[in-house]
Structure formats: C-alpha cells, structure tokens
Motif scaffolding. Sequence first.
Motif, PDB file in Angstrom:
ATOM      1  N   SER A 129       0.933  -1.338  -0.037  1.00 28.68           N
ATOM      2  CA  SER A 129       0.004   0.043   0.063  1.00 28.68           C
ATOM      3  C   SER A 129       0.917   1.211   0.115  1.00 28.68           C
ATOM      4  O   SER A 129       1.664   1.508   0.930  1.00 28.68           O
ATOM      5  N   PHE A 130       0.565   2.174  -1.011  1.00 31.23           N
ATOM      6  CA  PHE A 130       1.037   3.393  -1.037  1.00 31.23           C
ATOM      7  C   PHE A 130       0.693   4.378   0.247  1.00 31.23           C
ATOM      8  O   PHE A 130       1.523   5.254   0.918  1.00 31.23           O
ATOM      9  N   ARG A 131      -0.666   4.023   0.442  1.00 29.82           N
ATOM     10  CA  ARG A 131      -1.251   4.796   1.534  1.00 29.82           C
ATOM     11  C   ARG A 131      -0.642   4.669   2.899  1.00 29.82           C
ATOM     12  O   ARG A 131      -0.444   5.739   3.890  1.00 29.82           O
ATOM     13  N   ASP A 132      -0.355   3.299   3.243  1.00 34.91           N
ATOM     14  CA  ASP A 132       0.506   2.966   4.527  1.00 34.91           C
ATOM     15  C   ASP A 132       1.895   3.980   4.375  1.00 34.91           C
ATOM     16  O   ASP A 132       2.205   4.120   5.500  1.00 34.91           O
ATOM     17  N   VAL A 133       2.732   3.970   3.305  1.00 35.27           N
ATOM     18  CA  VAL A 133       3.905   4.574   3.174  1.00 35.27           C
ATOM     19  C   VAL A 133       3.325   6.207   3.749  1.00 35.27           C
ATOM     20  O   VAL A 133       4.173   6.688   4.579  1.00 35.27           O
ATOM     21  N   TYR A 134       2.581   6.830   3.049  1.00 37.95           N
ATOM     22  CA  TYR A 134       2.079   8.155   3.482  1.00 37.95           C
ATOM     23  C   TYR A 134       1.858   8.144   5.081  1.00 37.95           C
ATOM     24  O   TYR A 134       2.402   9.107   5.804  1.00 37.95           O
ATOM     25  N   ILE A 135       1.216   7.173   5.422  1.00 38.91           N
ATOM     26  CA  ILE A 135       0.656   7.185   6.856  1.00 38.91           C
ATOM     27  C   ILE A 135       1.905   7.212   7.935  1.00 38.91           C
ATOM     28  O   ILE A 135       1.982   7.829   8.699  1.00 38.91           O
ATOM     29  N   ASP A 136       2.686   6.022   7.558  1.00 41.11           N
ATOM     30  CA  ASP A 136       4.042   5.856   8.394  1.00 41.11           C
ATOM     31  C   ASP A 136       4.924   7.061   8.191  1.00 41.11           C
ATOM     32  O   ASP A 136       5.465   7.489   9.181  1.00 41.11           O
ATOM     33  N   THR A 137       4.960   7.938   6.996  1.00 44.82           N
ATOM     34  CA  THR A 137       5.844   9.171   6.957  1.00 44.82           C
ATOM     35  C   THR A 137       5.403  10.025   8.180  1.00 44.82           C
ATOM     36  O   THR A 137       5.960  10.607   8.767  1.00 44.82           O
ATOM     37  N   GLN A 138       4.060  10.081   7.972  1.00 47.95           N
ATOM     38  CA  GLN A 138       3.456  11.111   8.668  1.00 47.95           C
ATOM     39  C   GLN A 138       3.841  11.005  10.163  1.00 47.95           C
ATOM     40  O   GLN A 138       4.121  12.013  11.008  1.00 47.95           O
TER      41      GLN A 138
END
Length: 446
Positions: free
Chosen positions: A421-430
């Motif tokens: 998931s790309f979304r998970d990368v964005y969430i983890d980065t945040q």
Amino acid sequence: MPAPPRTRRPIGASRLARALAALAIAGVTTALAGCGGGSDGEGDPVTLEFWTWSLKAADPAAQAIIERYEEENPGVNIKLSEVGGTQETSSKLLAADRADDTPDIVQVEYRGLPSLVVSGAVRDITDDVAGSKNGIDENIWALSSLDGRVYGVPEDIGPMMLTYRKDLFEQYGVEVPTTWEEYAQAAETIHEQDPDVYITSFSATGLEIFAAQAAQAGSQWWSTDGEAWQVGIADEASLETADYWQDLVERDLVSVEPLLTPEWNAKVNDGRILSWPAAAWAPSVIYSVAPDTAGKWESAPLPQWTPGDPSVPFLGGSTFLVPEKSDNAEEAAAFAAWLGASDEGSKLLLDLDIYPAGNGGREATLASDPPRLMPEQRNFYEIADQVIEDTTIPVTWGPNVNVAQSAFGDALNQAALDGTSFRDVYIDTQEAVIEDLEKSGYTVRR
C-alpha cells in the motif's frame, strides 16, 4: 577588518511556528532592496566565498556574471566554490558554522531553508537588502521568507509544467492531457499500443514532486496555526494522490525506476518514456541527457486534479542565503540582491539555462528563444509565465524535511516494487515526522 561577531539566538519551535504561520497566511509584506556593495568600509578589498552549483567556475557564462559584478563594485571579489545539492550543502554549512568558518553566500533549495533558520546558521537579511521588493513578485519572495523576515534572495523558480514528446503523442493518437484523469487515460492508450512505451516513469525518491502534487490536490504537508504544527502527509487529499499513482503502477502504465540513471536516459532517448510532469526546468534536464531528441518535445501546463482549476505551487528552485557568521554579510547580501532581484542580475541568470526568479529575468524570457529541447515552441515562456501567475498555492516546508525524505523514498519505492500500500507509506511517513517534531520540542496538533 572583519565585522565583530553577532550574538546568535536560534529560533525556537514556537517562534518558527508563528513565523511560518504568518508566512502561509499573509505572504511577504516586507519591503526589500539591494544595497550597494564595495569594500569592508575601511577601503580593504573584500572576497566573498560563494557556495553554489548554478555558477560553475569553469562556465564562461558564470564567469561573465561574476566579472560584471566585480566591474560594477570595485573592491569586491567573488570566489566560486562548487557544492552539491541541498542536503550536502546544508550539512556542510552547519559544520562550517560550528567551526566558525563559514562562506559568505550559500545556494540551497527552498525546502532546506527552515531547518537552517532553526539552527541559527542563517542571517536575517531583511535590513541588509532593503528596497528590492519590486524586483521579485510576492509569491516568489515568500519562498525565502519567514514571518515577514527575509532569509534569502530567490535565484530561480519551478513553474509546474508537463514536458512531453509531441511527435509520439501524435503518433499514438493522444491529446495533451489537461487533467490527471486524462493523463491516466493517455497512459493506457499509449501502453496498449506498445507495451515497451510508458507515458512517464515513477520515481519514488522525488519527495518534493509528491508534496507539490498533494498541494495541488488541496493538501499541506506542513502547516502551523501560530502555536502548533500540523502534518498533512496522510490527509485524505494527499492519500488520494497516492491512490492515483498506485493505480498506474499496478496497471503497469508507468515505468518504476529512478530518474537520470543510464537506463532512464536510454529510454528517454529511444522514445520509451514520453513525458515528465515536473517544472519549467525539465527541458534543460532532458536536453542534457537526450540532446538528439531536440525538436520533438513541447511543454504545457500541468494536468489538473480539479478541471478548470489551474492553481499550482512552485516545484523546486533555490535561494541565496548569507550565513550568520559571514565576515562580509552586508557585502554578501548586496551581491545576492543584485544577482537575484535586480533586472541586470536576473537577466544574466538566463545565460545559465535556469528560470530566474527576478522580474527582469522573467520579462526577458518572453523575448528569449525557447529551451533548446523545443526550439520551435515559440510560446514556451508565455505559457510558463501564465503558470507563474497561477502559482497561488503556498507550500510551507517544516524543519524536518530530511526525516520525511528518509521515511518516504525507500519505503514508497519498495511498495511500488512489491505491490503493497502506498497509503501506508504516507501514513507511516506522517507518523515519523510527527514523532520527530515532538521529540525536538515542537507542539503538534494531531
């Protein structure tokens, strides 16, 4: 004689938060102007050490710029020292600051400014460059300013544009996309006709490009309300852009690979990568690796997330900073103001094949030949100038962009390769960014 050292006080978390909040809300209202340069006030010659990657000592165009300034300002000499990109330069400047041995002028990308201001390594040059406000538009001054105080003179800017292979778009029957939905449709049309050809490549390491696209969609990755930071890397607008690119990757409609590798260069030369949604600097980059394709490309405004809304942020560009511990700060600020904000200096920057921030240079582009990559597109700079007028989305960079970069790039690349998931990368980065801000003593509003 060198000026006595100034008392330095690093800007604290709450102060920087208030500064960036005021910037994001009100923009820049402080008047600026170039002040005259000369000697150090006692008649002694001054040598300004200039860390830069735009002005190379071996480049005749760069030497002509330096010689022009030295001719107009007897007693001031400019020593060019080539440095790498923002991360390398920022680290080197911080080390020089600790050693009390800094240069006089430093070029960094705009995204590197906040962390250097927080460190106390950068001089507030508002009073040093009083009166040049009219030399640069307000939305561009904002890139180098915090809380109405100026910490750098803008050198160049990145109006967001789509650069594409006009001949091959026509060959595959594709119109120039005006929306991202049309861009995805074009990607499908092209790839169906030739599975070896892609509309673009997907390079996960381009944090600034993904941040700019998210801002275009309505997100702000860093923002403040005067007292606390907010992080929007995982807000819904941003996550929807992640979904968009994941869809193209999963359908094999974009080529997953880093930019400017030998493999990428070969595909650009062979007509297997047909566009680059980036900024007005893209043609010069493409020309540097694929000069034989000149005449086959054109540029257009960036596709829109919302049809009919041309608003975009700037993408990339850099500023001239004066280190706090420069022994020749006033002379350095005067040179920076001349180079970036004066009509003469900003016009000369055109000779370096960059897009100048100064109004004089921008105006000169309208009468200039188009980039070498598209010699027949006579309206290139007219389009770019309109994009600048449409650049109404402010982007606030936080003090820990490096943390976001570390958490984002490799993880997104791995997600693209293994289908997670790309979304998970964005969430983890945040979450990584928020944790770092809190650890550093900032207040964060979740």
